[in-house]
Design an enzyme around this catalytic site. Structure first.
Site, mmCIF file in Angstrom:
data_model
loop_
_atom_site.group_PDB
_atom_site.id
_atom_site.type_symbol
_atom_site.label_atom_id
_atom_site.label_comp_id
_atom_site.label_asym_id
_atom_site.label_seq_id
_atom_site.Cartn_x
_atom_site.Cartn_y
_atom_site.Cartn_z
ATOM 1 N N LYS A 142 70.728 73.531 49.838
ATOM 2 C CA LYS A 142 71.017 72.156 49.834
ATOM 3 C C LYS A 142 69.780 71.502 49.028
ATOM 4 C CE LYS A 142 73.654 69.143 51.445
ATOM 5 N NZ LYS A 142 74.954 69.222 51.670
ATOM 6 N N ASP A 182 76.880 65.314 47.816
ATOM 7 C CA ASP A 182 76.888 65.124 49.290
ATOM 8 C C ASP A 182 76.468 63.642 49.144
ATOM 9 O OD1 ASP A 182 76.406 66.629 51.884
ATOM 10 O OD2 ASP A 182 74.939 64.922 52.018
HETATM 11 P P1 NDP Z 1 79.473 59.605 50.565
HETATM 12 O O1 NDP Z 1 78.011 58.948 49.766
HETATM 13 O O2 NDP Z 1 80.519 59.291 49.727
HETATM 14 O O3 NDP Z 1 79.559 58.287 51.730
HETATM 15 C C1 NDP Z 1 78.538 58.081 52.730
HETATM 16 C C2 NDP Z 1 79.270 57.297 53.769
HETATM 17 O O4 NDP Z 1 78.467 57.023 55.038
HETATM 18 C C3 NDP Z 1 78.946 55.866 53.192
HETATM 19 O O5 NDP Z 1 80.240 55.099 53.921
HETATM 20 C C4 NDP Z 1 77.696 55.232 53.686
HETATM 21 O O6 NDP Z 1 77.586 53.930 53.864
HETATM 22 C C5 NDP Z 1 77.584 56.106 55.085
HETATM 23 N N1 NDP Z 1 76.270 56.324 55.440
HETATM 24 C C6 NDP Z 1 75.215 57.050 54.503
HETATM 25 N N2 NDP Z 1 74.246 57.218 55.183
HETATM 26 C C7 NDP Z 1 74.325 56.433 56.490
HETATM 27 C C8 NDP Z 1 73.273 55.934 57.298
HETATM 28 N N3 NDP Z 1 71.971 56.413 57.333
HETATM 29 N N4 NDP Z 1 73.657 55.165 58.235
HETATM 30 C C9 NDP Z 1 75.287 54.830 58.300
HETATM 31 N N5 NDP Z 1 76.063 55.211 57.397
HETATM 32 C C10 NDP Z 1 75.576 55.717 56.327
HETATM 33 O O7 NDP Z 1 79.021 60.690 51.374
HETATM 34 P P2 NDP Z 1 80.260 61.717 51.682
HETATM 35 O O8 NDP Z 1 81.231 61.125 52.286
HETATM 36 O O9 NDP Z 1 80.129 62.870 50.645
HETATM 37 O O10 NDP Z 1 79.153 62.459 52.752
HETATM 38 C C11 NDP Z 1 79.395 61.836 54.222
HETATM 39 C C12 NDP Z 1 78.890 62.956 55.128
HETATM 40 O O11 NDP Z 1 79.499 64.267 54.985
HETATM 41 C C13 NDP Z 1 77.493 63.587 55.001
HETATM 42 O O12 NDP Z 1 77.106 63.935 56.377
HETATM 43 C C14 NDP Z 1 77.547 64.700 54.067
HETATM 44 O O13 NDP Z 1 76.564 65.800 54.390
HETATM 45 C C15 NDP Z 1 78.992 65.573 54.811
HETATM 46 N N6 NDP Z 1 79.430 66.155 53.745
HETATM 47 C C16 NDP Z 1 80.220 66.145 52.588
HETATM 48 C C17 NDP Z 1 80.899 66.864 51.926
HETATM 49 C C18 NDP Z 1 81.159 66.618 50.568
HETATM 50 O O14 NDP Z 1 81.868 67.360 50.069
HETATM 51 N N7 NDP Z 1 81.168 65.241 50.134
HETATM 52 C C19 NDP Z 1 81.034 68.103 52.415
HETATM 53 C C20 NDP Z 1 80.752 68.296 53.843
HETATM 54 C C21 NDP Z 1 80.023 67.431 54.437
HETATM 55 P P3 NDP Z 1 76.921 53.149 52.752
HETATM 56 O O15 NDP Z 1 77.941 52.914 51.579
HETATM 57 O O16 NDP Z 1 76.566 51.764 53.336
HETATM 58 O O17 NDP Z 1 75.586 53.762 52.472
HETATM 59 O O1 2IT Z 2 77.778 69.686 53.132
HETATM 60 C C1 2IT Z 2 78.326 70.171 52.378
HETATM 61 O O2 2IT Z 2 79.129 71.284 52.532
HETATM 62 C C2 2IT Z 2 78.409 69.686 51.088
HETATM 63 N N1 2IT Z 2 78.036 68.615 50.520
HETATM 64 C C3 2IT Z 2 79.390 70.409 49.985
HETATM 65 C C4 2IT Z 2 78.617 71.564 49.492
HETATM 66 C C5 2IT Z 2 79.216 72.042 48.207
HETATM 67 O O3 2IT Z 2 78.657 73.065 47.372
HETATM 68 O O4 2IT Z 2 80.479 72.015 47.794
#
Ligand code: NDP
Ligand code: 2IT
Length: 462
Positions: A142, A182
């Protein structure tokens, strides 16, 4: 052996395991006392492994836990960049190459002001187990930076990404370490970073990053994969209790990549999604959220979720994101960030009759909240399993890049569904085998850990 003797030996075994785990955990805390998120992730995994170590003491004898909690390599670096006014800024970049027993390091990059080594290490540790659960040949890693993309121009984002990659490029490669997105890192950032990597190497190594644009080696369905996978897993969980996504009322926190595509698939399967949020607050729309409007606000305009009520005045906007869990629902999907759902929120959800919780985000429920769900027979799907669809399709993107070809959306989606079903079944089987039926948290940790541990033993201490 008489019963008394066998009981005594079993008590001794339990005590040994307990003492061993306590000792290793204390080492983790003593070494890095400030890394609270990392401690939390380690403690959760260790708790699940008690019955595994009782049955297979070889994991203790070979020091597997001591090794698995220490990253193979930690890289921190300076990321200087110049804003549109000509001012110089310096951020801190990280890449934690945690474990390569199953394949090259693989995991996302997070750009958010809260990023520090504790956050990157907790995410990296979770990633090892998650990647193992996918059944694909990928190790865990990561990275990220304490950079805040909010309010930055496209050119500022580009300059930051290129500076970040100028350093990171020294440590990654299609067979070494493959970053992805992420929080705060999506297709735009991956594109800028890919451009810089290509320029530095004079080589089109498509497989060095995943989540790429479709024009230059990205996979169809990668954008949707984490959210869709979350719902595929949820449907499996519900099915086992004769329940279904169809007809359920769902609350999803966040409105980013994971949230949007979890909402999309939940709606497609017949759910009513009544609330979603961003870090400022949440919207509640009793008739069901209009996802096109959310996409327009968040994906197209980089706006705030509060703008939703300009289109739907009958919906409500509530300041503060954590109170979203006050909204009654059958299914709660925390899809924003770590520790966004605590024991009070869990208690409220239970009081309001929640039936299932699926973690789209990484470690969104704190340890006490998980206990509340398990104690109240709420179906609880842990992040490592539930959100594994994103990285699973990343691995499919790598496979397509190696073959220099691309599969259709339907082909990738079908593989994703199969992978999520397998993960669910493996978690159920592992939790049953080790005497913890219904505890998918334990099942995920056990199934994911054992494969990595066995590969580490096979490869020896190196
Ligand atoms: P994005 O940046 O696309 O979206 C994040 C969302 O969460 C936004 O709505 C944001 O609001 C909100 N957010 C972020 N930080 C905070 C905080 N500290 N408090 C409250 N709300 C918050 O990220 P992802 O959708 O990609 O990721 C979301 C989660 O999913 C994370 O935990 C990530 O690790 C996990 N994840 C992502 C994967 C991926 O493929 N993208 C895969 C597996 C897990 P705002 O716009 O106001 O910042
Ligand atoms: O938390 C996660 O699994 C991710 N942000 C996606 C990682 C990846 O390599 O696609």
């Amino acid at each position: 052996m008489t019963n008394a003797i066998s009981e005594k030996s079993s008590t001794n075994k339990k005590q040994n395991v307990h003492d061993y785990l306590k000792k290793v955990y204390e080492t983790v805390v003593t070494r890095d006392p400030n890394e609270t998120e990392f401690h939390q992730a380690v403690a959760l995994i260790f708790k699940s492994l008690i019955p595994v170590l009782e049955k297979y003491p070889t994991y203790m004898e070979k020091g597997i836990l001591e090794q698995i909690i220490e990253p193979e390599r930690v890289i921190t670096f300076r990321v200087p960049w110049v804003d549109d006014e000509g001012n110089t800024h310096v951020n801190r970049g990280f890449r934690v190459q945690f474990n390569s027993a199953l394949g090259p390091f693989k995991g996302g990059l997070r750009f958010h002001p809260s990023v520090n080594l504790s956050i990157v290490k907790f995410l990296g540790l979770e990633q090892i187990i998650k990647n193992s659960l996918t059944g694909q040949p990928i190790g865990g890693g990561k990275g990220g930076a304490d950079f805040d993309p909010k309010g930055k121009s496209d050119n500022e984002i580009m300059r930051f990404c290129r500076s970040f990659m100028t350093e990171l490029a020294k440590y990654i490669g299609p067979n070494t370490d493959i970053p992805a997105g992420d929080i705060g890192v999506g297709a735009r950032e991956i594109g800028f970073m890919f451009g810089q990597y290509k320029k530095m190497r004079s080589s089109f190594d498509a497989g060095v990053l995943t989540g790429k644009g479709l024009e230059y080696g990205g996979s169809l369905a990668r954008t949707e994969a984490t959210g869709y996978g979350t719902i595929y897993f949820l449907e499996e969980m519900l099915k086992d209790k004769d329940l279904s996504v169809s007809g359920s009322t769902v609350v999803v926190s966040g409105s980013g990549n994971v949230s949007i595509y979890a909402i999309e698939k939940a709606m497609e399967l017949g759910a009513t999604v009544v609330a979603c949020s961003d870090s400022d607050g949440y919207i509640y729309h009793a008739n069901g959220i209009d996802l096109d409007v959310v996409k327009e606000i968040k994906e197209v305009n980089n706006g705030r979720i509060s703008e939703y009520i300009e289109t739907y005045p009958e919906a409500t906007y509530v300041e503060g994101c954590t109170s979203i869990w006050e909204v009654p629902c059958d299914v709660a999907l925390p899809c924003a960030t770590q520790n966004e759902l605590d024991e009070d929120a869990a208690g409220l959800l239970v009081q309001n009759g929640v039936k299932a919780v699926g973690e789209g985000a990484n470690m969104p429920c704190n340890t006490e909240a998980i206990d509340v769900f398990l104690d109240n027979d709420v179906l609880y799907g842990p992040a490592k399993a539930v959100n594994a669809g994103g990285v699973a399709v990343s691995a499919l993107e790598m496979a397509q890049n190696s073959m220099r070809m691309s599969w259709t959306f339907e082909e990738v989606d079908a593989q994703l569904q199969e992978i999520m079903k397998n993960i669910y079944q493996n978690c159920v089987a592992a939790s049953g085998e080790f005497g913890l039926p219904g505890n998918l948290e334990a099942g995920a940790n056990i199934a994911g850990f054992r494969k990595v541990a066995d590969a580490m033993i096979a490869q020896g201490v190196v």
